[in-house]
Write a protein that holds these residues in place. Structure first.
Motif, PDB file in Angstrom:
ATOM      1  N   THR A 167       0.825  -1.081  -0.097  1.00  0.00           N
ATOM      2  CA  THR A 167       0.167  -0.134   0.140  1.00  0.00           C
ATOM      3  C   THR A 167       0.942   1.174   0.050  1.00  0.00           C
ATOM      4  O   THR A 167       0.431   2.181  -0.639  1.00  0.00           O
ATOM      5  N   ARG A 168       2.031   1.289   0.817  1.00  0.00           N
ATOM      6  CA  ARG A 168       2.698   2.522   0.947  1.00  0.00           C
ATOM      7  C   ARG A 168       3.769   2.598  -0.384  1.00  0.00           C
ATOM      8  O   ARG A 168       3.648   3.697  -0.864  1.00  0.00           O
ATOM      9  N   SER A 169       4.034   1.631  -1.046  1.00  0.00           N
ATOM     10  CA  SER A 169       4.629   1.633  -2.290  1.00  0.00           C
ATOM     11  C   SER A 169       3.778   2.072  -3.409  1.00  0.00           C
ATOM     12  O   SER A 169       4.176   2.778  -4.314  1.00  0.00           O
ATOM     13  N   GLN A 170       2.459   1.687  -3.236  1.00  0.00           N
ATOM     14  CA  GLN A 170       1.519   1.916  -4.465  1.00  0.00           C
ATOM     15  C   GLN A 170       1.373   3.640  -4.307  1.00  0.00           C
ATOM     16  O   GLN A 170       1.175   4.117  -5.479  1.00  0.00           O
ATOM     17  N   ALA A 171       1.311   4.075  -3.274  1.00  0.00           N
ATOM     18  CA  ALA A 171       1.150   5.551  -2.960  1.00  0.00           C
ATOM     19  C   ALA A 171       2.234   6.268  -3.670  1.00  0.00           C
ATOM     20  O   ALA A 171       2.116   7.502  -4.367  1.00  0.00           O
ATOM     21  N   ASP A 172       3.553   5.551  -3.310  1.00  0.00           N
ATOM     22  CA  ASP A 172       4.841   6.350  -4.157  1.00  0.00           C
ATOM     23  C   ASP A 172       4.448   6.135  -5.718  1.00  0.00           C
ATOM     24  O   ASP A 172       5.003   7.207  -6.422  1.00  0.00           O
ATOM     25  N   VAL A 173       4.170   5.136  -5.994  1.00  0.00           N
ATOM     26  CA  VAL A 173       3.822   4.920  -7.654  1.00  0.00           C
ATOM     27  C   VAL A 173       3.141   6.096  -8.118  1.00  0.00           C
ATOM     28  O   VAL A 173       3.316   6.708  -9.240  1.00  0.00           O
ATOM     29  N   ASP A 210      11.616   3.450 -10.337  1.00  0.00           N
ATOM     30  CA  ASP A 210      12.019   3.004  -9.225  1.00  0.00           C
ATOM     31  C   ASP A 210      10.866   2.486  -8.315  1.00  0.00           C
ATOM     32  O   ASP A 210      11.085   1.463  -7.714  1.00  0.00           O
ATOM     33  N   ALA A 211      10.042   3.457  -8.287  1.00  0.00           N
ATOM     34  CA  ALA A 211       8.706   3.356  -7.468  1.00  0.00           C
ATOM     35  C   ALA A 211       7.946   2.038  -8.045  1.00  0.00           C
ATOM     36  O   ALA A 211       7.627   1.199  -7.048  1.00  0.00           O
ATOM     37  N   SER A 215       7.227  -1.640  -6.326  1.00  0.00           N
ATOM     38  CA  SER A 215       5.929  -2.303  -6.243  1.00  0.00           C
ATOM     39  C   SER A 215       5.902  -3.481  -6.694  1.00  0.00           C
ATOM     40  O   SER A 215       5.109  -4.464  -6.088  1.00  0.00           O
ATOM     41  N   VAL A 216       6.648  -3.898  -7.740  1.00  0.00           N
ATOM     42  CA  VAL A 216       6.546  -5.204  -8.383  1.00  0.00           C
ATOM     43  C   VAL A 216       7.084  -6.083  -7.520  1.00  0.00           C
ATOM     44  O   VAL A 216       6.547  -7.459  -7.312  1.00  0.00           O
ATOM     45  N   ALA A 217       8.318  -5.830  -6.793  1.00  0.00           N
ATOM     46  CA  ALA A 217       8.968  -6.739  -5.819  1.00  0.00           C
ATOM     47  C   ALA A 217       7.692  -6.890  -4.708  1.00  0.00           C
ATOM     48  O   ALA A 217       7.939  -8.122  -4.191  1.00  0.00           O
ATOM     49  N   ASN A 218       7.204  -5.968  -4.212  1.00  0.00           N
ATOM     50  CA  ASN A 218       6.138  -6.151  -3.012  1.00  0.00           C
ATOM     51  C   ASN A 218       5.064  -6.996  -3.348  1.00  0.00           C
ATOM     52  O   ASN A 218       4.512  -7.689  -2.553  1.00  0.00           O
ATOM     53  N   ARG A 219       4.820  -7.022  -4.821  1.00  0.00           N
ATOM     54  CA  ARG A 219       3.386  -7.553  -5.561  1.00  0.00           C
ATOM     55  C   ARG A 219       4.065  -9.121  -5.216  1.00  0.00           C
ATOM     56  O   ARG A 219       3.249 -10.068  -5.227  1.00  0.00           O
ATOM     57  N   GLU A 220       5.162  -9.385  -5.904  1.00  0.00           N
ATOM     58  CA  GLU A 220       5.685 -10.644  -5.939  1.00  0.00           C
ATOM     59  C   GLU A 220       5.678 -11.351  -4.526  1.00  0.00           C
ATOM     60  O   GLU A 220       5.592 -12.702  -4.451  1.00  0.00           O
ATOM     61  N   LYS A 221       6.422 -10.508  -3.609  1.00  0.00           N
ATOM     62  CA  LYS A 221       6.198 -11.065  -2.314  1.00  0.00           C
ATOM     63  C   LYS A 221       5.083 -11.234  -1.805  1.00  0.00           C
ATOM     64  O   LYS A 221       4.600 -12.382  -1.336  1.00  0.00           O
ATOM     65  N   ALA A 222       3.943 -10.565  -1.892  1.00  0.00           N
ATOM     66  CA  ALA A 222       2.436 -10.747  -1.639  1.00  0.00           C
ATOM     67  C   ALA A 222       1.971 -12.074  -2.130  1.00  0.00           C
ATOM     68  O   ALA A 222       1.360 -12.900  -1.631  1.00  0.00           O
ATOM     69  N   ILE A 223       2.341 -12.469  -3.454  1.00  0.00           N
ATOM     70  CA  ILE A 223       1.942 -13.496  -4.122  1.00  0.00           C
ATOM     71  C   ILE A 223       2.526 -14.692  -3.518  1.00  0.00           C
ATOM     72  O   ILE A 223       2.024 -15.811  -3.398  1.00  0.00           O
TER      73      ILE A 223
END
Length: 365
Positions: A167-173, A210-211, A215-223
């Motif tokens: 969620t935090r990374s998505q705000a930066d994106v 970069d943002a 976000s991609v790394a966080n989504r892969e981690k979430a999956i």
């Protein structure tokens, strides 16, 4: 440029607490003032969605505040009218969801609207009525949420933490992407500083990338975390189903009807000592068989020797008896010799025959 609701939603999702973020989005909205009714309606739809978190709804109110104040300063009255029509209803839905701290921030914004007469008195009266009628906020709900989070299993706790990071990374994106879009729109190829502006856009674009990479790394981690959780639940499901089958089998085995209908055996089968199939059992069996065969051979050999001895004795007795008869017949004088009864018994043919029969009987036995 024509109004795009998706573009407005992108800007709302990209807002943060900084003044630059709020002011930049406000300028874009004012640049679309000809479509201000559509913008106000889209804004109302956005803040009314239950899937939007309260922090983002508060930022949307901050954006509306800057828009209506700048419009009043620039004497663009239609902006205040459009937002004045939807603001009382929007706050009636948003305000009850907010925490005590967020409610205080919204009330300060409304007080500013009253001081600067951003909206008409009738609109302000409706807004204050909505704030007053809102149910009081209890801090126990937040403590309950925190206690519930503390009681989460480690697997769920990791998932929650991962989604918080997402969620935090998505705000930066959203923020960096909005800044990049605004920079591209402002880029003028005919400008004398076009090259410098292009280099600036490259830097802004790299920040946005970069943002997005984060976000991609966080989504892969979430999956990945969700897959681990899914696999664990599938294993637990299989175990539960196996336990159900086990309980059903035990209940069926203990059913009185099945016990009564079980057949009763008339004869008890003999119980044999099981052999483990080891070499010692085989060797022991071979030794036993060899001992038995040896005893049989020795017995047969002994019996054969005894039979031969008896035959010899029988032959000797017969020869002696025959010799006795012949000698008796030749040397005995009938006038001078009178055999005693014992001699007669021994030398008689009947006695010889009887002795032979006795030997034969012994052989037969």
């Amino acid at each position: 440029m024509s109004f795009s609701e998706d573009r407005l939603v992108t800007k709302l999702n990209g807002l943060d607490e900084t003044q630059d973020s709020i002011v930049g989005a406000s300028r874009w909205v004012l640049g679309q003032h000809k479509n201000i009714k559509e913008i106000a309606a889209s804004w109302d739809t956005f803040v009314s969605k239950p899937t939007i978190n309260t922090r983002r709804k508060l930022l949307a109110i901050y954006l509306a505040n800057d828009v209506v104040q700048q419009a009043k300063h620039k004497r663009v009255s239609e902006v205040g009218v459009a937002f004045g029509e939807i603001m009382p209803g929007a706050l009636s839905r948003v305000y009850p969801e907010l925490s005590s701290e967020m409610r205080q921030k919204v009330r300060r914004v409304v007080d500013i609207w009253k001081q600067r007469q951003v909206f008409s008195d009738s609109v302000l009266k409706k807004i204050y009525a909505q704030l007053k009628n809102a149910a009081p906020h209890h801090s126990s709900s937040s403590s309950l949420t925190s206690s519930s989070s503390a009681a989460l299993t480690p697997e769920l706790q990791r998932v929650v933490e991962t989604f918080d990071q997402l969620t935090r990374s998505q705000a930066d994106v959203n923020s960096s992407k909005t800044r990049f879009d605004s920079s591209v729109e402002a880029l003028d190829p005919t400008s004398a500083v076009y090259t410098d502006n292009y280099k600036t856009i490259q830097k802004i674009g790299q920040t946005a990338k970069d943002a997005l990479q984060l976000s991609v790394a966080n989504r892969e981690k979430a999956i990945k975390e969700l897959q681990v959780l899914l696999d664990f639940q599938n294993e637990q499901l299989q175990q539960d189903q196996n336990l159900i089958s086990e309980i059903n089998a035990i209940i069926a085995a203990k059913d009185p009807l099945s016990l009564q209908s079980a057949p009763v055996e008339d004869e008890v089968l003999p119980v044999y000592e099981p052999s483990d199939g080891s070499d010692s059992d085989t060797d022991k069996s071979d030794v036993d068989e060899q001992d038995t065969a040896g005893r049989r051979r020795r017995k047969s050999s002994t019996q054969s020797i005894e039979d031969k001895d008896d035959a010899k004795r029988l032959k000797t007795v017969a020869v002696e008896a025959q010799s006795g008869l012949e000698e008796g017949s030749e040397s005995a004088d009938p006038a001078t010799y009178e055999p005693t009864p014992a001699e007669v018994a021994v030398n008689s043919p009947m006695a010889v025959t009887s002795s032979i029969q006795d030997l034969l009987s012994k052989l037969a036995s």
